[in-house]
Design an enzyme around this catalytic site. Sequence first.
Site, PDB file in Angstrom:
ATOM      1  N   HIS A  28      28.631 -36.239  38.974  1.00  0.00           N
ATOM      2  CA  HIS A  28      28.873 -35.503  37.758  1.00  0.00           C
ATOM      3  C   HIS A  28      30.363 -35.792  37.165  1.00  0.00           C
ATOM      4  CE1 HIS A  28      26.077 -32.432  38.823  1.00  0.00           C
ATOM      5  NE2 HIS A  28      26.432 -32.502  40.002  1.00  0.00           N
ATOM      6  N   HIS A  81      31.930 -26.088  44.578  1.00  0.00           N
ATOM      7  CA  HIS A  81      30.976 -26.719  44.794  1.00  0.00           C
ATOM      8  C   HIS A  81      31.097 -28.027  43.863  1.00  0.00           C
ATOM      9  CE1 HIS A  81      26.215 -27.647  45.201  1.00  0.00           C
ATOM     10  NE2 HIS A  81      26.911 -28.571  45.012  1.00  0.00           N
ATOM     11  N   GLU A  96      30.165 -35.813  44.425  1.00  0.00           N
ATOM     12  CA  GLU A  96      30.266 -34.982  43.317  1.00  0.00           C
ATOM     13  C   GLU A  96      30.959 -35.832  42.013  1.00  0.00           C
ATOM     14  OE1 GLU A  96      29.100 -31.725  42.514  1.00  0.00           O
ATOM     15  OE2 GLU A  96      28.202 -31.993  44.466  1.00  0.00           O
TER      16      GLU A  96
HETATM   17  P1  5GP Z   1      24.574 -31.386  44.619  1.00  0.00           P
HETATM   18  O1  5GP Z   1      23.763 -30.388  44.859  1.00  0.00           O
HETATM   19  O2  5GP Z   1      25.680 -31.245  43.876  1.00  0.00           O
HETATM   20  O3  5GP Z   1      23.909 -32.633  43.841  1.00  0.00           O
HETATM   21  O4  5GP Z   1      24.587 -32.012  45.812  1.00  0.00           O
HETATM   22  C1  5GP Z   1      25.527 -31.497  46.880  1.00  0.00           C
HETATM   23  C2  5GP Z   1      25.161 -32.578  48.011  1.00  0.00           C
HETATM   24  O5  5GP Z   1      26.446 -32.584  48.685  1.00  0.00           O
HETATM   25  C3  5GP Z   1      23.941 -32.427  48.955  1.00  0.00           C
HETATM   26  O6  5GP Z   1      23.747 -33.813  49.288  1.00  0.00           O
HETATM   27  C4  5GP Z   1      24.778 -31.546  49.888  1.00  0.00           C
HETATM   28  O7  5GP Z   1      24.139 -32.027  51.271  1.00  0.00           O
HETATM   29  C5  5GP Z   1      26.144 -32.205  50.111  1.00  0.00           C
HETATM   30  N1  5GP Z   1      27.127 -31.308  50.386  1.00  0.00           N
HETATM   31  C6  5GP Z   1      28.185 -31.697  51.430  1.00  0.00           C
HETATM   32  N2  5GP Z   1      29.050 -30.303  51.759  1.00  0.00           N
HETATM   33  C7  5GP Z   1      28.298 -29.489  50.882  1.00  0.00           C
HETATM   34  C8  5GP Z   1      28.647 -28.099  50.442  1.00  0.00           C
HETATM   35  O8  5GP Z   1      29.683 -27.674  51.292  1.00  0.00           O
HETATM   36  N3  5GP Z   1      27.849 -27.359  49.783  1.00  0.00           N
HETATM   37  C9  5GP Z   1      26.792 -28.057  49.141  1.00  0.00           C
HETATM   38  N4  5GP Z   1      26.162 -27.256  48.289  1.00  0.00           N
HETATM   39  N5  5GP Z   1      26.614 -29.198  49.235  1.00  0.00           N
HETATM   40  C10 5GP Z   1      27.220 -29.924  50.105  1.00  0.00           C
HETATM   41  P1  5GP Z   2      19.615 -27.168  42.981  1.00  0.00           P
HETATM   42  O1  5GP Z   2      18.303 -27.934  42.886  1.00  0.00           O
HETATM   43  O2  5GP Z   2      20.185 -26.925  44.379  1.00  0.00           O
HETATM   44  O3  5GP Z   2      19.825 -25.977  42.252  1.00  0.00           O
HETATM   45  O4  5GP Z   2      20.508 -28.514  42.286  1.00  0.00           O
HETATM   46  C1  5GP Z   2      20.662 -29.557  43.014  1.00  0.00           C
HETATM   47  C2  5GP Z   2      21.899 -30.248  42.143  1.00  0.00           C
HETATM   48  O5  5GP Z   2      21.611 -30.464  40.894  1.00  0.00           O
HETATM   49  C3  5GP Z   2      23.215 -29.468  42.123  1.00  0.00           C
HETATM   50  O6  5GP Z   2      23.945 -29.491  42.985  1.00  0.00           O
HETATM   51  C4  5GP Z   2      23.721 -30.432  41.016  1.00  0.00           C
HETATM   52  O7  5GP Z   2      24.189 -31.530  41.470  1.00  0.00           O
HETATM   53  C5  5GP Z   2      22.751 -30.288  40.033  1.00  0.00           C
HETATM   54  N1  5GP Z   2      22.555 -29.142  39.061  1.00  0.00           N
HETATM   55  C6  5GP Z   2      21.806 -28.244  39.304  1.00  0.00           C
HETATM   56  N2  5GP Z   2      21.719 -27.267  38.254  1.00  0.00           N
HETATM   57  C7  5GP Z   2      22.583 -28.024  37.404  1.00  0.00           C
HETATM   58  C8  5GP Z   2      23.125 -27.617  36.090  1.00  0.00           C
HETATM   59  O8  5GP Z   2      22.519 -26.455  35.372  1.00  0.00           O
HETATM   60  N3  5GP Z   2      23.817 -28.399  35.636  1.00  0.00           N
HETATM   61  C9  5GP Z   2      24.135 -29.491  35.915  1.00  0.00           C
HETATM   62  N4  5GP Z   2      25.277 -30.196  35.570  1.00  0.00           N
HETATM   63  N5  5GP Z   2      23.978 -29.993  37.296  1.00  0.00           N
HETATM   64  C10 5GP Z   2      22.954 -29.235  37.972  1.00  0.00           C
END
Ligand code: 5GP
Ligand code: 5GP
Length: 208
Positions: free
Chosen positions: A101, A43, A97
């Site tokens: 990040h 991810h 990503e």
């Molecule tokens: P994050 O959660 O890393 O900020 O965001 C993930 C973003 O990448 C979301 O906008 C999600 O729709 C997109 N995305 C594309 N492919 C994937 C996947 O395979 N897994 C996840 N978790 N997010 C994906």
């Molecule tokens: P979710 O709300 O789905 O847990 O996270 C959404 C997005 O926030 C993730 O895809 C990732 O990009 C970021 N994120 C969530 N938790 C963490 C964390 O503990 N550390 C970092 N660096 N990013 C995070």
Amino acid sequence: GSTNTEEFDFFFFVLQWPGSYCDTKNHCCYPKSGKPAADFGIHGLWPNYNDGSYPSNCNPDNSFDKSEISDLLSSLEKGWPTLACPSGDGVKFWTHEWEKHGTCSESQLDLHDYFETALKLKNQANLLQTLKDAGIKPDDEFYDMESIKDAIKGGIGYEVGIECNHDASGNSQLYQVFICVDKSGTEFVECTTMPRGRCASKVQFPSF
Ligand code: 5GP
Ligand code: 5GP
Ligand code: 5GP
């Protein structure tokens, strides 16, 4: 942004189980290259602070450039597949990503190193094989969280964070594994903070 210039402390290397992304009520879309392997996919590789907070979107000028990682693209398609809808080739996911990040670790890793490092870490973690060796398989059975954690600790050498989600019928299932990695991206380390887990004591490991 300008508030994110402090160095980070470590990386969360986050792997996702595709079966658990796809069987939710949101469903998923297979990438254009076809159904990914039944394996954990990447991810992200996320810079983090020891207090649990994290920097994001650190340098809008350091944009994702596919041509710099042309040698990695086929490995990325296999190891870092995108499952979001609509189907894509991965570039949108990797761009997101990197921008969110990756740009926060540019003091350690440039664009090419960042993606190469993540691919190396996936092999180093060898997560699915470690679980299988402990009898924990993606067979729709329920497993004790404790036994999952112990198995991974036995393989990687450190505790990891485990995040669960729910399938369409509401079962708690193994969704993401958070492995802590040193700032240079070379070795696993003890975690100083863990993601909130939301796992039941027994969780399903869905087939894919
Ligand atoms: P994050 O959660 O890393 O900020 O965001 C993930 C973003 O990448 C979301 O906008 C999600 O729709 C997109 N995305 C594309 N492919 C994937 C996947 O395979 N897994 C996840 N978790 N997010 C994906
Ligand atoms: P979710 O709300 O789905 O847990 O996270 C959404 C997005 O926030 C993730 O895809 C990732 O990009 C970021 N994120 C969530 N938790 C963490 C964390 O503990 N550390 C970092 N660096 N990013 C995070
Ligand atoms: P993103 O904003 O970041 O598109 O997605 C937010 C969250 O919704 C992600 O952390 C991911 O868990 C979920 N999500 C986004 N797209 C999909 C999808 O196509 N299928 C599933 N199952 N979840 C998704």
